[in-house]
Scaffold this motif. Structure first.
Motif, PDB file in Angstrom:
ATOM      1  N   GLY A  98      24.092  34.388 127.550  1.00 19.88           N
ATOM      2  CA  GLY A  98      23.983  33.349 126.529  1.00 19.88           C
ATOM      3  C   GLY A  98      23.349  33.889 125.259  1.00 19.88           C
ATOM      4  N   ALA A  99      22.248  34.627 125.419  1.00 21.72           N
ATOM      5  CA  ALA A  99      21.574  35.203 124.254  1.00 21.72           C
ATOM      6  C   ALA A  99      22.514  36.148 123.520  1.00 21.72           C
ATOM      7  N   PHE A 100      23.290  36.892 124.290  1.00 23.81           N
ATOM      8  CA  PHE A 100      24.223  37.851 123.712  1.00 23.81           C
ATOM      9  C   PHE A 100      25.299  37.127 122.895  1.00 23.81           C
ATOM     10  N   TRP A 121      14.548  37.998 121.815  1.00 24.62           N
ATOM     11  CA  TRP A 121      13.641  37.002 122.380  1.00 24.62           C
ATOM     12  C   TRP A 121      14.291  36.323 123.581  1.00 24.62           C
ATOM     13  N   GLY A 122      15.563  35.958 123.421  1.00 27.79           N
ATOM     14  CA  GLY A 122      16.282  35.313 124.520  1.00 27.79           C
ATOM     15  C   GLY A 122      16.403  36.230 125.729  1.00 27.79           C
ATOM     16  N   GLY A 128      12.463  37.349 132.367  1.00 26.23           N
ATOM     17  CA  GLY A 128      11.288  36.925 133.115  1.00 26.23           C
ATOM     18  C   GLY A 128       9.956  37.081 132.409  1.00 26.23           C
ATOM     19  N   SER A 129       9.941  37.482 131.138  1.00 24.85           N
ATOM     20  CA  SER A 129       8.659  37.566 130.456  1.00 24.85           C
ATOM     21  C   SER A 129       8.245  36.160 130.027  1.00 24.85           C
ATOM     22  N   ARG A 134       3.897  36.380 121.846  1.00 24.12           N
ATOM     23  CA  ARG A 134       3.923  37.827 121.679  1.00 24.12           C
ATOM     24  C   ARG A 134       5.367  38.324 121.612  1.00 24.12           C
ATOM     25  N   ASP A 135       6.208  37.818 122.528  1.00 23.01           N
ATOM     26  CA  ASP A 135       7.614  38.240 122.546  1.00 23.01           C
ATOM     27  C   ASP A 135       8.306  37.900 121.234  1.00 23.01           C
ATOM     28  N   GLY A 136       7.999  36.696 120.725  1.00 24.39           N
ATOM     29  CA  GLY A 136       8.614  36.274 119.467  1.00 24.39           C
ATOM     30  C   GLY A 136       8.236  37.213 118.339  1.00 24.39           C
ATOM     31  N   LEU A 137       6.952  37.558 118.276  1.00 31.00           N
ATOM     32  CA  LEU A 137       6.490  38.463 117.215  1.00 31.00           C
ATOM     33  C   LEU A 137       7.172  39.818 117.342  1.00 31.00           C
TER      34      LEU A 137
END
Lengths: 167, 534
Positions: A98-100, A121-122, A128-129, A134-137
């Protein structure tokens, strides 16, 4: 009917044979449609090799189907982070895909920085993170870095999209 | 032209400050990406291909040289510290290497791997410099019929000899050939398999195919089966070796090199067979046979040397004949063609300076690896602890970026997803990846040679056999195809114990050896996972 279903269970590999067969038919039909007058300078013509490839695909499809029905099985591939003891985890794969796909839809319109952020991010989320912020940044930083890196370092202008003029 | 003076010219080109910098960057990037779990050398080269697009060819290939050896070296670090080899060619290294690491001798294992790689890489590159021009001299006399035969041999050998299932190998090859057909036929201008889609008319970009099959397919596959608890990487300090380690290592290095180079240069070479042969030889010759299976340094030194020598050997047919024999070479060949350079016998005359600069930078890259990697080993080991979500999301991110930056078309990303799904399916059902990639790359070239051959003979199929070399090659092809039959006959007359796998009737080892690696052991007999190179 039920015997057919139980016979097909665990034979997902027949799908591979089906795919090979379909590809073979496709290549054959496509080659068949080509019209070329015989030419002295090119006796082989553009059809011969496709016919051979189609034949190879069809033979493989049949042999593979026979092999699978007789109980043959391809070995799934292992690796460092691969644990084959649990079945394929579709709850990871589908959001990842989906993210792809979202990236494909967004990239030309919204630009790489936005679509790349969504993609990373997706994906991280799907894998699983749970460190959302943090991931968004990290995602934004990666997208911006690659955008400017490609532009300044390699001279490749990735699409700026919605952020045109800001970047 | 004189090899020595050409090589010196090559060094002069490669040692200019800018080019030297590219070599350093290549080695660092190659090692860093190669160390990361899940990324083999072929994928490393494919992912980093777009980075080199902006460079002029010479600099790009100097960087490739670094990436090539760096990726190779990175793989051995992973297998020693994690015990789960990323490449089939590192399977053997993992057997003893990881035992050594567990016994607290990780530093020595990494040192003997690094120095052994250096020794083997240097000797291998020297052999490449000597052999390639000889092969070229031989190759310029070959006509289209011989080329056609040799390419057929390479495809069949890779498909039939490597991998656990020949049938699945051929299925993969057929798919690759079909993908290679897409686009406008170069002779007649007919559109094949384009389905009226103008974006397909130029054919599928090989970078997109390689990145899709290697990177996207792998990331999806791992995502589906991600280990819940990542493996524990063994921490390591500065690699070093004691006197006794040196004494026990140097002979295996040389013997490993002797195994590796010739196998690497053969059409179905790859690094699996020579690394296994080297392992068995060292086990037999060792003064400490009891240590084997518990962490014998010879068992790391020999196979690692064989691995790197094979890597150098692979470049011989690649440069001299335009014939890639493993996935990494196939991707490099794609890189050559994207610069409009046709590898093959004419390469040495038409692009002499570039080729010799490439060979010179292989020497330089090798030395840099040794100088950079011994002190940096602890840092590389830390890379192994990268959280897996970031790693695999990163692979997808950079795969997308790489594929997109080639043409800046979103359509390429659709192809990336479709072919990535194909790569996923192939991994799920045990279809080897290597035949597909070689099919895509060699397919159009084979067709070209076939048409040239029959054009020369005015359509008479006898033209295929008009050169003696071609006839000899077809005999070898016949032997490879009939091999299982001959093998059965051989077994019937003399029942051999538990014999299995590749080209060598004496190679009873692979399965037994493979069985002793705990994870991913089936890779030992399914080496055509696409990273099947050395």
């Amino acid at each position: 009917m039920s015997s057919l279903i139980s016979g097909l269970k665990g034979r997902a590999e027949l799908g591979v044979a089906l795919l090979l067969g379909a590809a073979g038919v496709l290549v054959f039909l496509d080659a068949n449609r080509l019209v070329t007058p015989y030419s002295q300078s090119d006796p082989v013509g553009p059809k011969t090799v496709p016919y051979i490839v189609a034949g190879l695909l069809l033979v493989c499809a049949v042999l593979l189907a026979v092999n699978v029905i007789r109980g043959g099985q391809g070995e799934a591939e292992g690796g460092e982070d691969v644990d084959l003891t649990h079945p394929a985890d579709w709850k990871t794969i589908l959001p990842l895909a989906g993210a792809f796909i979202l990236n494909i839809l967004l990239i030309d319109w919204a630009g790489w920085v936005i679509s790349g952020t969504v993609l990373f991010w997706g994906s991280v989320l799907a894998l699983g993170s749970r460190h959302y912020i943090r991931d968004g940044l990290i995602s934004v930083a990666l997208s911006l870095l690659t955008f400017y890196g490609f532009y300044l370092g390699l001279g490749i202008a990735l699409p700026a999209g919605l952020l045109e003029g800001i970047l | 032209m004189d090899v020595w003076s050409s090589l010196m010219d090559g060094f002069a080109t490669a040692l200019t400050p800018m080019n030297f910098l590219y070599a350093v960057i290549g080695v660092l990037l190659g090692t860093a990406v190669g160390v990361l779990p899940g990324l083999g050398p072929a994928m490393t080269v494919a992912l980093l291909l777009p980075v080199t697009y902006a460079l002029e060819p010479t600099s790009a290939f100097i960087m490739f040289a670094g990436i090539y050896y760096g990726g190779m070296y990175g793989g051995s670090t992973t297998s020693i510290l994690l015990n789960t080899p990323g490449e089939s060619s590192s399977v053997v290294t993992a057997i003893e290497g990881n035992k050594m690491a567990k016994a607290g001798r990780a530093a020595q294992a990494l040192a003997t791997a690094a120095i052994g790689s250096f020794v083997a890489g240097t000797i291998g590159t020297a052999l490449l410099a000597v052999c390639a021009p000889i092969v070229v001299q031989f190759a310029v006399s070959l006509g289209a019929p011989s080329y056609f035969a040799i390419m057929v041999l390479a495809l069949l050998a890779v498909t039939a000899v490597l991998g656990s299932s020949r049938l699945r190998g051929f299925a993969s090859l057929a798919l690759g050939l079909a993908i290679g057909l897409v686009g406008i036929d170069s002779v007649t201008g007919q559109r094949r398999l384009t389905f009226g889609q103008p974006l397909l008319a130029d054919g599928l970009d090989i970078v997109v195919v390689a990145v899709a099959i290697f990177a996207v397919g792998e990331a999806l596959w791992v995502a589906a089966h991600l280990r819940r608890t990542p493996l524990h990487a063994i921490p390591v300090g500065q690699p070093w070796m004691g006197k006794s380690d040196w004494k026990r290592s140097w002979k295996p290095w040389l013997r490993g090199t002797a195994f590796g180079f010739p196998f690497g240069a053969l059409p179905a070479g790859g690094a699996e067979i020579p690394t296994f042969l080297s392992y068995v030889t060292e086990k037999r010759l060792s003064k400490h046979p009891e240590e084997f299976g518990k962490g014998a340094i010879e068992g790391v030194a020999g196979p690692e040397a064989a691995n790197n020598a094979a890597a150098a050997g692979t470049l011989t047919p690649m440069l001299a004949l335009g014939l890639p024999t493993n996935a990494t070479a196939a991707v490099m060949l794609a890189a050559f063609t994207s610069y409009g350079i046709q590898p093959g016998p004419q390469l040495f005359s038409s692009q002499g300076p570039l080729v010799w600069a490439l060979i010179a930078s292989l020497f330089i890259g090798n030395l840099l690896l040794l100088l950079i990697n011994l002190p940096l080993a602890p840092m590389w080991a830390k890379l192994l602890q990268l959280p897996r979500p970031y790693l695999y999301a990163g692979i997808l991110f950079f795969a997308t970026l790489g594929a997109y930056s080639v043409n800046l078309q979103a359509f390429d990303l659709v192809l990336l997803l479709v072919l990535g799904t194909l790569g996923f399916m192939m991994r799920r059902f045990g279809l080897p990846v290597l035949p597909l990639i070689l099919g895509v790359i060699l397919g159009p070239r084979i067709e070209g040679q076939l048409r040239k051959t029959l054009q020369l003979s005015a359509g008479d199929p006898a033209g295929l056999f008009s050169e003696p070399i071609a006839v000899v090659v077809y005999i070898i092809v016949g032997l490879i195809l009939l091999w299982p039959l001959l093998f059965k006959l051989f077994r019937r007359t003399r029942p051999a114990p538990k014999t299995a796998v590749p080209a060598n009737s004496g190679a009873t080892v692979p399965r037994e050896v493979g069985g002793s690696v705990s994870h991913g052991s089936h890779r030992a007999d399914g080496p055509a996972d696409g990273d099947g190179d050395g």
